[in-house]
Design a protein around this motif. Structure first.
Motif, PDB file in Angstrom:
ATOM      1  N   HIS A  32       0.809  -1.117   0.000  1.00  0.00           N
ATOM      2  CA  HIS A  32      -0.127  -0.067  -0.304  1.00  0.00           C
ATOM      3  C   HIS A  32       0.934   1.258   0.018  1.00  0.00           C
ATOM      4  N   VAL A  33       0.456   2.213  -0.575  1.00  0.00           N
ATOM      5  CA  VAL A  33       1.291   3.530  -0.667  1.00  0.00           C
ATOM      6  C   VAL A  33       0.209   4.745  -0.193  1.00  0.00           C
ATOM      7  N   ASN A  34       0.878   5.501   0.754  1.00  0.00           N
ATOM      8  CA  ASN A  34      -0.141   6.772   1.211  1.00  0.00           C
ATOM      9  C   ASN A  34      -1.212   6.063   1.941  1.00  0.00           C
ATOM     10  N   PHE A  35      -1.216   5.075   2.515  1.00  0.00           N
ATOM     11  CA  PHE A  35      -2.472   4.735   3.121  1.00  0.00           C
ATOM     12  C   PHE A  35      -1.946   3.952   4.689  1.00  0.00           C
ATOM     13  N   LYS A  36      -3.065   4.360   5.484  1.00  0.00           N
ATOM     14  CA  LYS A  36      -2.787   4.061   6.884  1.00  0.00           C
ATOM     15  C   LYS A  36      -4.237   3.521   7.241  1.00  0.00           C
ATOM     16  N   ALA A  37      -4.084   2.421   8.053  1.00  0.00           N
ATOM     17  CA  ALA A  37      -5.386   1.624   8.897  1.00  0.00           C
ATOM     18  C   ALA A  37      -4.943   1.393  10.058  1.00  0.00           C
ATOM     19  N   LYS A  38      -6.067   1.432  10.766  1.00  0.00           N
ATOM     20  CA  LYS A  38      -6.101   1.168  12.232  1.00  0.00           C
ATOM     21  C   LYS A  38      -7.204  -0.172  12.423  1.00  0.00           C
ATOM     22  N   LYS A  39      -6.970  -1.273  13.172  1.00  0.00           N
ATOM     23  CA  LYS A  39      -7.970  -2.145  13.340  1.00  0.00           C
ATOM     24  C   LYS A  39      -8.808  -1.476  14.456  1.00  0.00           C
ATOM     25  N   LEU A  40     -10.252  -1.533  14.351  1.00  0.00           N
ATOM     26  CA  LEU A  40     -11.029  -1.072  15.265  1.00  0.00           C
ATOM     27  C   LEU A  40     -11.552  -2.110  16.017  1.00  0.00           C
ATOM     28  N   PHE A  41     -11.966  -3.339  15.560  1.00  0.00           N
ATOM     29  CA  PHE A  41     -12.459  -4.612  16.172  1.00  0.00           C
ATOM     30  C   PHE A  41     -12.406  -5.773  15.258  1.00  0.00           C
ATOM     31  N   GLY A  42     -12.393  -6.822  16.204  1.00  0.00           N
ATOM     32  CA  GLY A  42     -12.409  -8.164  15.592  1.00  0.00           C
ATOM     33  C   GLY A  42     -13.753  -8.711  15.555  1.00  0.00           C
ATOM     34  N   GLU A  43     -13.739  -9.841  15.409  1.00  0.00           N
ATOM     35  CA  GLU A  43     -14.832 -10.954  15.312  1.00  0.00           C
ATOM     36  C   GLU A  43     -15.568 -10.806  16.610  1.00  0.00           C
TER      37      GLU A  43
END
Length: 102
Positions: free
Chosen positions: A10-21
């Motif tokens: 990924h480029v110029n992309f930020k992600a943060k996991k907010l919740f799981g199953e």
């Protein structure tokens, strides 16, 4: 839950996991809570739980006798059987996604 990261490839992309199953999703809604707004005015309970995700501002979740502050880009799961209410905890409008889960 986690910090922002850039996934592989990924480029110029930020992600943060907010919740799981966490069970069966019943519904989802978005709320715009004005300064000094929130509710309900009295704590309440119900059979389903709420996953709250704050996308702007800050929310104060009253859980029986405890208060939890949920900031922008954070989530919190409220057990529906615990008396609760949600209030804006900032000097601006708070925007929050609420997902009801079994």
């Amino acid at each position: 839950m986690s910090e922002f990261m850039t996934p592989p490839n990924h480029v110029n992309f930020k992600a943060k996991k907010l919740f799981g199953e966490m069970g069966k999703i019943l519904d989802g809604a978005i709320a715009y809570i004005d300064v000094n707004g929130g509710g309900p005015t009295e704590l309440h309970t119900h059979a389903h739980s709420h996953l709250f995700i704050v996308t702007q501002g800050e929310a104060k979740i009253q859980l029986d006798t405890e208060e939890v502050i949920v900031k922008k880009d954070e989530s919190f799961l409220v057990d529906g059987q615990v008396p609760h209410a949600v209030w804006n905890h900032s000097e601006e409008e708070t925007v929050m996604i609420g997902i009801s889960v079994k």
